[in-house]
Design an enzyme around this catalytic site. Structure first.
Site, PDB file in Angstrom:
ATOM      1  N   HIS A  20      17.109  -5.154   3.387  1.00 43.83           N
ATOM      2  CA  HIS A  20      16.563  -6.225   2.568  1.00 43.83           C
ATOM      3  C   HIS A  20      15.105  -6.490   2.937  1.00 43.83           C
ATOM      4  O   HIS A  20      14.764  -6.653   4.096  1.00 43.83           O
ATOM      5  CB  HIS A  20      17.390  -7.494   2.763  1.00 43.83           C
ATOM      6  CG  HIS A  20      16.986  -8.615   1.874  1.00 43.83           C
ATOM      7  ND1 HIS A  20      17.078  -9.919   2.273  1.00 43.83           N
ATOM      8  CD2 HIS A  20      16.479  -8.645   0.620  1.00 43.83           C
ATOM      9  CE1 HIS A  20      16.664 -10.709   1.309  1.00 43.83           C
ATOM     10  NE2 HIS A  20      16.289  -9.948   0.286  1.00 43.83           N
ATOM     11  N   ASP A  28       2.237   8.509  -7.684  1.00 42.26           N
ATOM     12  CA  ASP A  28       1.814   9.740  -8.343  1.00 42.26           C
ATOM     13  C   ASP A  28       1.250  10.701  -7.300  1.00 42.26           C
ATOM     14  O   ASP A  28       1.112  10.353  -6.118  1.00 42.26           O
ATOM     15  CB  ASP A  28       0.818   9.450  -9.471  1.00 42.26           C
ATOM     16  CG  ASP A  28      -0.450   8.738  -9.015  1.00 42.26           C
ATOM     17  OD1 ASP A  28      -0.920   8.987  -7.876  1.00 42.26           O
ATOM     18  OD2 ASP A  28      -0.996   7.948  -9.805  1.00 42.26           O
ATOM     19  N   HIS A  96      -5.873  -2.021  -7.718  1.00 40.31           N
ATOM     20  CA  HIS A  96      -5.445  -0.756  -7.100  1.00 40.31           C
ATOM     21  C   HIS A  96      -5.768  -0.752  -5.611  1.00 40.31           C
ATOM     22  O   HIS A  96      -4.976  -0.272  -4.794  1.00 40.31           O
ATOM     23  CB  HIS A  96      -6.108   0.417  -7.813  1.00 40.31           C
ATOM     24  CG  HIS A  96      -5.617   1.753  -7.354  1.00 40.31           C
ATOM     25  ND1 HIS A  96      -4.297   2.134  -7.447  1.00 40.31           N
ATOM     26  CD2 HIS A  96      -6.276   2.804  -6.798  1.00 40.31           C
ATOM     27  CE1 HIS A  96      -4.163   3.359  -6.965  1.00 40.31           C
ATOM     28  NE2 HIS A  96      -5.344   3.786  -6.558  1.00 40.31           N
ATOM     29  N   TYR A 118      -2.522   5.977 -11.941  1.00 35.61           N
ATOM     30  CA  TYR A 118      -1.934   4.668 -11.656  1.00 35.61           C
ATOM     31  C   TYR A 118      -0.430   4.593 -11.877  1.00 35.61           C
ATOM     32  O   TYR A 118       0.108   3.491 -12.085  1.00 35.61           O
ATOM     33  CB  TYR A 118      -2.648   3.567 -12.447  1.00 35.61           C
ATOM     34  CG  TYR A 118      -4.126   3.500 -12.136  1.00 35.61           C
ATOM     35  CD1 TYR A 118      -4.581   2.987 -10.929  1.00 35.61           C
ATOM     36  CD2 TYR A 118      -5.062   3.987 -13.047  1.00 35.61           C
ATOM     37  CE1 TYR A 118      -5.934   2.942 -10.634  1.00 35.61           C
ATOM     38  CE2 TYR A 118      -6.415   3.953 -12.761  1.00 35.61           C
ATOM     39  CZ  TYR A 118      -6.846   3.429 -11.560  1.00 35.61           C
ATOM     40  OH  TYR A 118      -8.185   3.395 -11.258  1.00 35.61           O
ATOM     41  N   ALA A 119       0.261   5.704 -11.818  1.00 37.79           N
ATOM     42  CA  ALA A 119       1.724   5.703 -11.902  1.00 37.79           C
ATOM     43  C   ALA A 119       2.268   5.473 -10.495  1.00 37.79           C
ATOM     44  O   ALA A 119       2.750   6.385  -9.823  1.00 37.79           O
ATOM     45  CB  ALA A 119       2.236   7.017 -12.492  1.00 37.79           C
ATOM     46  N   ASN A 120       2.129   4.230 -10.055  1.00 38.78           N
ATOM     47  CA  ASN A 120       2.511   3.827  -8.706  1.00 38.78           C
ATOM     48  C   ASN A 120       3.173   2.462  -8.768  1.00 38.78           C
ATOM     49  O   ASN A 120       2.720   1.586  -9.515  1.00 38.78           O
ATOM     50  CB  ASN A 120       1.273   3.711  -7.803  1.00 38.78           C
ATOM     51  CG  ASN A 120       0.393   4.928  -7.849  1.00 38.78           C
ATOM     52  OD1 ASN A 120       0.808   6.009  -7.455  1.00 38.78           O
ATOM     53  ND2 ASN A 120      -0.820   4.772  -8.342  1.00 38.78           N
TER      54      ASN A 120
END
Length: 129
Positions: A20, A28, A96, A118-120
């Protein structure tokens, strides 16, 4: 051998160790990976596996109580932005640069082959009860 779910032994084992509040950065191929977190690198070729496919597989196995992404995704990668907004209606957006800072505190980094910017997303693990 497992019947279903994530078959990659390194990723499956790393997921089993999460608790947890732990952070998981799904990123990316171009995201700088900080020193510290355990890294499972799934990148094979540009675009393979995609951010969407890896995220879908992770969400099938993890309880996620929160997610953070870079605000730049909205303009630079509308497809990833739409996916993140669908999966996480309460998605937190930061710069970012801030996401890179936050990723240093992640327990696990899962690198995809995604070749769009920016595929994060930084996931925060929840509990199933």
């Amino acid at each position: 051998m497992k019947r279903a779910g994530i078959l990659n032994r390194h990723l499956s084992g790393a997921l089993a160790e999460l608790g947890h509040g732990d952070g998981v950065l799904v990123c990316d191929a171009g995201m700088p990976i900080p020193d510290g977190p355990r890294v499972v690198d799934l990148a094979f070729r540009a675009g393979v596996p995609s951010f969407a496919v890896v995220l879908d597989g992770l969400l099938a196995e993890l309880v996620v109580e929160g997610a953070t992404a870079a605000e730049e995704v909205r303009e630079a990668n509308p497809a990833a932005a739409a996916l993140l907004q669908t999966e996480f209606p309460d998605l937190a957006l930061v710069s970012h640069e801030k996401l890179k800072e936050l990723s240093a505190g992640a327990r696990l980094v899962v690198r995809t082959g995604e070749a769009r910017p920016y595929a994060n997303v930084l996931l925060r693990c929840g509990v199933f009860f």
